[in-house]
Design an enzyme around this catalytic site. Structure first.
Site, PDB file in Angstrom:
ATOM      1  N   LYS A   1      -4.590  -2.980  -3.091  1.00 45.36           N
ATOM      2  CA  LYS A   1      -5.763  -2.726  -2.238  1.00 45.36           C
ATOM      3  C   LYS A   1      -7.004  -2.754  -3.134  1.00 45.36           C
ATOM      4  CE  LYS A   1      -2.929   0.946  -0.022  1.00 45.36           C
ATOM      5  NZ  LYS A   1      -1.965   0.360   0.849  1.00 45.36           N
TER       6      LYS A   1
ATOM      7  N   SER B   1       0.470  -2.706  -4.519  1.00 53.39           N
ATOM      8  CA  SER B   1       0.413  -1.569  -3.610  1.00 53.39           C
ATOM      9  C   SER B   1      -0.994  -0.960  -3.528  1.00 53.39           C
ATOM     10  CB  SER B   1       1.456  -0.557  -4.041  1.00 53.39           C
ATOM     11  OG  SER B   1       1.773   0.251  -2.950  1.00 53.39           O
TER      12      SER B   1
ATOM     13  N   HIS C   1       9.619  -2.785  -1.979  1.00 49.67           N
ATOM     14  CA  HIS C   1       8.313  -2.528  -2.566  1.00 49.67           C
ATOM     15  C   HIS C   1       8.384  -2.558  -4.087  1.00 49.67           C
ATOM     16  CE1 HIS C   1       4.302  -1.029  -1.856  1.00 49.67           C
ATOM     17  NE2 HIS C   1       4.482  -0.026  -2.700  1.00 49.67           N
TER      18      HIS C   1
ATOM     19  N   TRP D   1       7.143  -0.801   5.483  1.00 53.05           N
ATOM     20  CA  TRP D   1       6.026   0.162   5.500  1.00 53.05           C
ATOM     21  C   TRP D   1       4.689  -0.566   5.283  1.00 53.05           C
ATOM     22  CZ3 TRP D   1       4.920   4.820   7.106  1.00 53.05           C
ATOM     23  CH2 TRP D   1       3.940   5.599   6.488  1.00 53.05           C
TER      24      TRP D   1
HETATM   25  C1  GTR Z   1       2.471   4.504  -0.321  1.00 54.25           C
HETATM   26  C2  GTR Z   1       1.264   4.271   0.512  1.00 54.25           C
HETATM   27  C3  GTR Z   1       0.986   2.813   0.498  1.00 54.25           C
HETATM   28  C4  GTR Z   1       1.029   2.236  -0.905  1.00 54.25           C
HETATM   29  C5  GTR Z   1       2.091   2.867  -1.800  1.00 54.25           C
HETATM   30  C6  GTR Z   1       1.942   2.610  -3.306  1.00 54.25           C
HETATM   31  O1  GTR Z   1       2.887   5.771  -0.240  1.00 54.25           O
HETATM   32  O2  GTR Z   1       1.530   4.739   1.803  1.00 54.25           O
HETATM   33  O3  GTR Z   1      -0.250   2.567   1.131  1.00 54.25           O
HETATM   34  O4  GTR Z   1      -0.197   2.318  -1.506  1.00 54.25           O
HETATM   35  O5  GTR Z   1       2.138   4.206  -1.647  1.00 54.25           O
HETATM   36  O6  GTR Z   1       0.844   2.625  -3.866  1.00 54.25           O
HETATM   37  O7  GTR Z   1       2.998   2.432  -3.922  1.00 54.25           O
END
Ligand code: GTR
Length: 408
Positions: free
Chosen positions: A251, A247, A388, A338
């Protein structure tokens, strides 16, 4: 799991493929002056152009490390994981011009070899959440309050011990002959918008401008400092260190791979917007949304592309291309809309021509594979069932991918 930013303001994410605005992706193999890249030596020039653009307009420019690192071993267990591994905790103290920062690294190395390849990644809730190991230090750094992992008043607690072990299958990793190194990401930069007064940014207190480093660049920079340490460790095969992240930390892992070629493999787990997913698709999270929910993650200049993705001279496939010819793995979750699974796949696919220049096959397929059907070229990809998260299934593929490329 984390503050999501999905529901803030009146932003309505698009999840309809037919509503994706028309876009043309910048060609990684064409320079801004129009000339076409045909050789790996020409690519070096193009790569510099792309890298500098990402640095200035997207993640921000991070400083060249010019300080001193002191290493202190704070614990060692010669017989961890049922006697198969050596576990160490190291305190790395970075100091420069009278300022300092402590990083507590947790490292497991298999006893089966003198020097082992290592997976290096930041964790979200502290090293003590990664395994059940009783004596691993509970971080004293700022942490987001979270009921599941028992952090309260922005402090981690003993009760969180072992609760993230599903995301860190240490025993399996060791059993396959790999080491694993991790650090709580908040020790590098607490994840809130404080005007960059704390964390790694505080080591460089000079005037900031619109291209200065944000938090993602700070986390990536910290991964390089961990690499500085791993390079000195006799038990680490320094030519085989894979940087990995989930996540927001996915990045950061991608940006770390772009900044630092010592990372021989790069793994992005559900990295989404600002990671592997193409920004121009505006599917799920968008540039405008991420810059509003997390104003501290990127360089300030990135905000000028809110809702103007087409004005960027890059898209995220060029970030993947910066890794070429090193192996990169991109993973999605089918319900993690997302993060735009298809956009993540396309990020890898569209980077592939650059791998071709090196005589390598990037993404080995041109259509997104079915759920739970990993594909592994020099770029690997899967979309697994579920949403996720960093799971055992994901790790299983990363181990396979490392075996494939590192000849195990
Ligand atoms: C979310 C964000 C994503 C991702 C995520 C995470 O809220 O919008 O870009 O980074 O968090 O880190 O779990």
């Amino acid at each position: 799991l984390l503050s999501s930013g999905h529901a803030q303001g009146d932003f309505v994410p698009n999840y309809d493929e037919s509503k994706i605005p028309p876009y043309a992706l910048p060609d990684p193999l064409q320079r801004t002056d129009g000339s076409v890249i045909k050789s790996t030596s020409d690519w070096e020039k193009r790569k510099k152009e792309i890298f500098e653009y990402f640095q200035r307009e997207v993640y921000g420019i991070s400083p060249v490390w010019d300080g001193k690192m002191e290493v202190r071993e704070i614990s060692k267990n010669e017989s961890a994981i049922g006697g198969t591994a050596i576990r160490q905790e190291l305190k790395l103290t970075l100091s420069r011009e009278g300022r300092s920062l402590d990083m507590f690294v947790l490292l497991y190395l298999p006893k089966s070899a003198k020097a082992s390849p290592v997976f290096l990644g930041l964790n979200f809730y502290g090293n003590h959440t990664v395994t059940d190991d009783k004596d691993i230090l509970v971080t004293g750094a700022w942490i987001r309050n979270n009921e599941t992992y028992h952090s309260e008043n922005n402090r981690a607690s003993e009760k969180g011990r072992g609760l993230r072990k599903d995301a860190w299958p240490v025993e399996e990793i060791i059993g396959r002959g790999y080491g694993v190194a991790t650090l709580y990401y908040g020790e590098l930069d607490p994840d809130f918008d404080d005007g960059f007064k704390n964390g790694v940014h505080a080591l460089y207190p000079q005037q900031r401008d619109s291209s200065s480093w944000g938090s993602i660049a700070g986390w990536a920079w910290g991964l390089s400092r961990m690499m500085d340490y791993l390079e000195t460790h006799a038990g680490v095969d320094k030519k085989k260190v894979a940087v990995l992240g989930h996540s927001r930390l996915g990045k950061a892992a991608l940006w770390a791979g772009a900044l630092d070629e010592r990372f021989a493999m790069v793994i992005s787990n559900n990295s989404g917007c600002g990671g592997a997913a193409l920004s121009r698709r505006k599917f799920g999270e968008t540039v405008g949304r991420i810059n509003t929910a997390f104003p501290h993650w990127f360089a300030d200049r990135f905000k000028s592309y809110n809702d103007r993705e087409n004005e960027l001279l890059v898209d995220q496939h060029q970030l993947i291309a910066l890794m070429a010819p090193r192996p990169v793995y991109i993973a999605s979750g089918v319900e993690d809309t997302w993060a735009d699974p298809k956009g993540e796949f396309l990020g890898g696919l569209e980077a592939s021509p650059v791998y071709g220049l090196f005589g390598k096959e990037g993404m080995p397929v041109s259509e997104m594979p079915a759920v739970d059907q990993p594909v592994m070229g020099t770029i690997g990809y899967h979309v697994r069932s579920g949403g996720h998260g960093l799971t055992r299934y994901d790790w299983k593929q990363y181990l396979e991918f490392a075996d494939k490329h590192w000849g195990k």
